[in-house]
Design a protein around this motif. Sequence first.
Motif, PDB file in Angstrom:
ATOM      1  N   MET A 196       0.837  -1.204   0.000  1.00 37.95           N
ATOM      2  CA  MET A 196       0.000   0.000   0.000  1.00 37.95           C
ATOM      3  C   MET A 196       0.869   1.249   0.000  1.00 37.95           C
ATOM      4  O   MET A 196       0.593   2.224  -0.710  1.00 37.95           O
ATOM      5  CB  MET A 196      -0.915  -0.011   1.224  1.00 37.95           C
ATOM      6  N   ARG A 244      -5.487  -5.821  -4.315  1.00 39.85           N
ATOM      7  CA  ARG A 244      -6.055  -5.587  -2.983  1.00 39.85           C
ATOM      8  C   ARG A 244      -6.858  -6.797  -2.513  1.00 39.85           C
ATOM      9  O   ARG A 244      -7.783  -7.240  -3.174  1.00 39.85           O
ATOM     10  CB  ARG A 244      -6.976  -4.368  -3.011  1.00 39.85           C
ATOM     11  N   GLN A 281      -8.239  -6.421   5.561  1.00 39.12           N
ATOM     12  CA  GLN A 281      -7.865  -5.289   4.731  1.00 39.12           C
ATOM     13  C   GLN A 281      -8.725  -4.063   5.045  1.00 39.12           C
ATOM     14  O   GLN A 281      -8.238  -2.932   5.070  1.00 39.12           O
ATOM     15  CB  GLN A 281      -7.989  -5.646   3.247  1.00 39.12           C
ATOM     16  N   GLU A 284      -7.290  -0.331   6.379  1.00 38.36           N
ATOM     17  CA  GLU A 284      -7.576   0.927   5.682  1.00 38.36           C
ATOM     18  C   GLU A 284      -8.440   1.875   6.495  1.00 38.36           C
ATOM     19  O   GLU A 284      -8.714   2.997   6.050  1.00 38.36           O
ATOM     20  CB  GLU A 284      -8.264   0.613   4.349  1.00 38.36           C
TER      21      GLU A 284
END
Length: 526
Positions: free
Chosen positions: A281, A290, A296, A300
């Motif tokens: 990233m 991704r 994940q 984020e």
Amino acid sequence: MFTQYIYHLINNFDQKKTIDQLQSIVSTKEGSIGLVTAAILMSGVALYKSSRIDRGCPQIPYNSILGSTTEYRKDPEAFIKKWNKELGPVYGGYLFGQYATFVSGPQVREVFLNNDFDFLEGIRRDFDTLLLTNGGGRNDLTTEMVAGGIKKNLSPKLGQYTSRVIQHLQQGLFEQCGVVPDEGKEFYHVYPLVQHMVAKASASVFVGPELAKNENLIDSFKNMVLEVGSELRPKPILEFFPNVMRLRMWYIGKTSRNVKRHRDQLYAALMPEVDYRLNAMKEGDSNWERPDDFLQDILESDGCPPHVDIYTHLVNWMTQLIFAALHTTSENGTIVLYRLLDNPDAMEELYKEQIQVLEESGYDANVGPEVFTREILNKFSKLDSFIRESCRLRNDYYGLPHKNVSNKNITLSGGAIIRPGEFAYVNAFSNHRDENLQKVIEDVSTFKPFRFVNQDRNSTKIGEDFIFFGMGKHACPGRWFAIQEIKTVVSLLIRSYKLSALEPVVFPTIERNQIPNGRFKLVPRK
């Protein structure tokens, strides 16, 4: 005061010194006697004070200094039926080391929807996962953050996760059963089979398919709740003294080998993958695709507290998800399958329903379960009714404790008064068997698998008549994922096998044992 001494231990000593002092107390006969004596005296004082307060509702007579807990534990169904008949839908009593109000009927809505009641504070009295798993400060990962993450990143994606879940359920099934011969294969209990399947499928969603191959991670997904929770099994006397219980949870979290082992396993599994993802990233790696999983989404979200490293934060996240979802889904899936074993005619009805829905969707009748989609699973209305009925008739009694966290009395419409700091318990047993609330249901205590078909009362629909998932702002945010996973487990099994009980299924009636028992057999469908 004894409680002040406990808090003094926690707040004014470092960890090692606190543990050493605690060990020195409980390891001696005099120290243990002192703790128990002080606790009983506290209980007696609380009981005396409670008996002199106007509660606005009928009261269960106190039979001893410890209240009515022993009578309730001996036969909770008989206890509830007795006092509901004598006292009505709402009454008070001294149970579990405290005065509490027990609420059934329509007034449960007033408990669930009043913001001055806090279910999370209520449940932490006896089971605080942050303390129990050494999960950090309460503000580092709040329950609201976990619930919000589930609502945002899990429930809306159930459709796209379905094929992945099916694939990993099948893997888990094969890992547990291998190739089942034509003559069938016998199993001692349903739970280990469902537990492994659910762990594999849930891991594929929470951390992704690659990490779901990690055996140590799957071990923690399967066994962390059972192994850590077993250390909390109430000592008979400690149940009555919540402050001692909280100290015990804190002590387990800080010293348990099980807690350390599972946290270490999660840390070791997550760290390399997290490093790889963070680096990709940061560098904007064009070759990196991704990952589509809950891990994940957390990475984020930028929600890691500044004083906590990212690995610890993610281990805390996974621990909370494991405690919130894995064991409960495995347990309820097990209950549904035992109901199925106890109702073999219903099993064939569910198989016929599969064929009908698949043919209407354009598939051949002999196609495998890999074609299931969320839309197809939602068309299994008889299966949905079967699951709701299984959950309705679980051996749930007094539960879902809500604490009055305000500084004022809460008065229910029937007149019951819950003072600041006191608890209201929801009487699930009564509501799930209340003829007036259930309306279309006859024989409310009898298991009828298809009673909810075409009644607009699916297995995730909550209300006064179905409080299995709670109600209001703290209703279970993961219930759609849990129900879909159970539907998929059951659908996959009856698609591929005929299941039969090898002995009468035993459904428990005591409160602390929810899981039925009985050997069973799988035979491949031709």
